[in-house]
Design an enzyme around this catalytic site. Structure first.
Site, PDB file in Angstrom:
ATOM      1  CG  HIS A 157      -1.855  -1.189   1.260  1.00 31.18           C
ATOM      2  ND1 HIS A 157      -2.620  -1.654   0.219  1.00 31.18           N
ATOM      3  CD2 HIS A 157      -2.035  -2.094   2.280  1.00 31.18           C
ATOM      4  CE1 HIS A 157      -3.250  -2.774   0.589  1.00 31.18           C
ATOM      5  NE2 HIS A 157      -2.904  -3.070   1.839  1.00 31.18           N
ATOM      6  CG  ASP A 202      -5.266  -6.362   0.270  1.00 33.99           C
ATOM      7  OD1 ASP A 202      -5.433  -7.217   1.149  1.00 33.99           O
ATOM      8  OD2 ASP A 202      -5.019  -5.180   0.544  1.00 33.99           O
TER       9      ASP A 202
HETATM   10  C1  NGQ Z   1      -5.348  -7.432   6.645  1.00 33.85           C
HETATM   11  N1  NGQ Z   1      -6.077  -5.831   5.037  1.00 33.85           N
HETATM   12  O1  NGQ Z   1      -4.426  -7.736   7.363  1.00 33.85           O
HETATM   13  O2  NGQ Z   1      -6.105  -8.264   6.149  1.00 33.85           O
HETATM   14  C2  NGQ Z   1      -5.557  -5.974   6.334  1.00 33.85           C
HETATM   15  C3  NGQ Z   1      -6.525  -5.352   7.314  1.00 33.85           C
HETATM   16  C4  NGQ Z   1      -5.068  -4.572   9.186  1.00 33.85           C
HETATM   17  C5  NGQ Z   1      -5.847  -4.719   4.333  1.00 33.85           C
HETATM   18  N2  NGQ Z   1      -5.071  -3.829   4.845  1.00 33.85           N
HETATM   19  C6  NGQ Z   1      -6.144  -5.520   8.718  1.00 33.85           C
HETATM   20  N3  NGQ Z   1      -6.371  -4.531   3.170  1.00 33.85           N
HETATM   21  O3  NGQ Z   1      -4.364  -3.966   8.414  1.00 33.85           O
HETATM   22  O4  NGQ Z   1      -4.986  -4.460  10.395  1.00 33.85           O
HETATM   23 ZN    ZN Z   2      -3.060  -6.951   3.014  1.00 33.72          ZN
END
Ligand code: NGQ
Ligand code: ZN
Length: 456
Positions: free
Chosen positions: A273, A324
């Site tokens: 990101h 993702d």
């Molecule tokens: C994840 N997902 O780890 O699945 C993350 C969200 C986080 C994205 N950032 C959870 N798209 O970052 O704490």
């Molecule tokens: Zn991720």
């Protein structure tokens, strides 16, 4: 093992550009052994049904989240955010079993192959059962990911994820995060156990740190000092403005600034990101040699913001794409959204292009191929001798594709069509997708339907 074969390609995108009448020879292990220009159709064992391009690498995946894709598009309040989505994600898919994870990953990987990806980098943090209850084999869910990749034929770089805390300052994990948590020692033991397993499965092993929120600098340093994977290292960073604010409050530095200051980030690294950076951070990250791992559909879906692609690339930064949370599963959707984000920001057209006259589709495709391979820890990429034969055959019967030549083909596929342009996909020398269908689609769907019924 498959038999050696020679494919005749009327149009093909090679590292040096488009070429016509090329014979590609692939050995029994799925490796390209010869590429011959000006070849006659009659000399080959088969010919492709349209233009051939290399399959891309998908550099970021949480496979289990595919099971909830599309179900979080319901307003909880007028202030729904990344953080409310995350709570919903823990609730909807946090109780998946190893069987569920494997069936969902197999479904996803078959879809990704149909979308033009030939390799997946799985950022895998779902290690334990609900409440953090350990499985008898600590590598249980990792092994399910390896199996799903083998079932579908997609190439895999497996990244077990170190995750220890809820937020900056080592705050205790919430209930929903317990299935993800390791101590440093537990994590290193898992990595150690996965060396032979990934080698046996023909996969690459690397590692990830979930985020600066989830690991302290000391824990990160301990993991990095002890790991022996030699593979890529990924981390989520600066995806949300709140992460930037929290990081500033905790350390007086911004997340990307903190990461580059404290950790020796180099070309082994991929910053997932990295949405929110100052101009200085953008330049520094580009110069570090790390890949920026961009996931345009998920970043749009979660309301993250727009990564400064044009700036980052102007400083020589490498980018790649991932899916993702898998609200999209195709090369075309991700690359198109990547370009459109820049256009919407600038209110101009054709932002990601290497100069006047350059094709946007080609610039995007070349960049994602190079950065994707780097982030996957692969030494070679594209259609060249020594690389894995991961090929996408676009549909020559589609009038848009059949009448296009050179970079127009990418323009049609990426900006005006989508998966209907993808006909056949070869992974490691095997046709795993034929006429838009995965070879094991029925059994994969049967198992996946069960998972969805159970989670409903
Ligand atoms: C994840 N997902 O780890 O699945 C993350 C969200 C986080 C994205 N950032 C959870 N798209 O970052 O704490
Ligand atoms: Zn991720």
């Amino acid at each position: 093992m498959t038999a050696a074969q020679t494919l005749h390609c009327q149009q093909i995108l090679l590292p040096e550009g488009w070429a016509s009448d090329v014979a590609v020879t692939i050995d029994g292990n799925g490796i390209i052994t010869a590429i011959e220009a000006g070849a006659a159709r009659s000399a080959a064992s088969a010919s492709t049904a349209g233009p051939v391009v290399p399959a891309l690498h998908n550099l970021h995946s949480h496979a289990f989240q595919r099971a909830m894709a599309g179900l979080a598009e319901v307003a909880g309040s007028t202030d729904d955010s990344f953080w409310t989505w995350r709570d919903m994600m823990y609730r909807l898919v946090g109780r998946m079993s190893p069987d569920d994870i494997e069936a969902t990953a197999a479904k996803l990987y078959s879809e990704l192959l149909k979308g033009g990806f030939g390799h997946i980098v799985e950022f895998h943090y779902f290690h334990h059962a609900l409440g953090g209850v350990r499985y008898e084999n600590p590598a249980e869910t990792s092994l399910r990911i390896l199996r799903a990749a083998q079932t579908t034929g997609i190439g895999l770089t497996h990244l077990p994820v170190f995750y220890a805390h809820a937020g900056f300052g080592a705050t205790a994990p919430g209930e929903g995060q317990k299935p993800f948590i390791h101590s440093v020692d537990e994590f290193l033991t898992l990595l150690e156990a996965l060396h032979p397993e990934t080698a046996a499965a023909g996969a690459k092993l690397g590692l990830a740190i979930h985020s600066l929120r989830a690991a302290t600098p000391d824990e990160m340093r301990a993991v990095l000092a002890a790991e022996k994977t030699g593979g890529p290292i990924h981390i989520h960073v600066a995806e949300q403005e709140r992460e930037v604010e929290d990081c500033l409050a905790w350390s007086s530095r911004r997340p990307v600034e903190f990461l580059l200051d404290e950790i020796p980030v180099d070309s082994r690294w991929c910053a997932i990101h990295a949405t929110h950076m100052t101009a200085g951070e953008t330049q520094q990250l580009a110069r570090s040699g790390a890949v920026a791992g961009l996931c345009p559909a998920t970043e749009a879906n979660l309301g993250d913001g727009i990564f400064p692609v044009t700036d980052f690339m102007s400083h020589g930064g490498a980018i790649g794409i991932g899916t993702d949370s898998h609200v999209a599963t195709t090369v075309s959707e991700e690359l198109r959204l990547l370009e459109y984000g820049q256009r919407l920001r600038d209110r101009r057209r054709n932002r990601i292009a290497s100069g006047a006259g350059a094709s946007v589709g080609r610039t995007l495709f070349d960049a994602a191929l190079k950065g994707g391979a780097q982030a996957a820890g692969l030494e070679t990429m594209g259609i060249r001798v020594g690389a894995r034969a991961d090929l996408v055959v676009l549909d020559g019967n589609n009038p848009f594709i059949g009448t296009a030549s050179g970079d127009q083909i990418l323009g049609r596929w990426l900006f005006a069509l989508g998966n209907e342009a993808v006909r056949d996909v070869m992974a490691a020398g095997r046709w795993v997708v034929r006429d838009g269908r995965h070879e094991r689609e029925e059994e994969i769907d049967r198992a996946f339907r069960e998972v969805l019924r159970k989670l409903a």
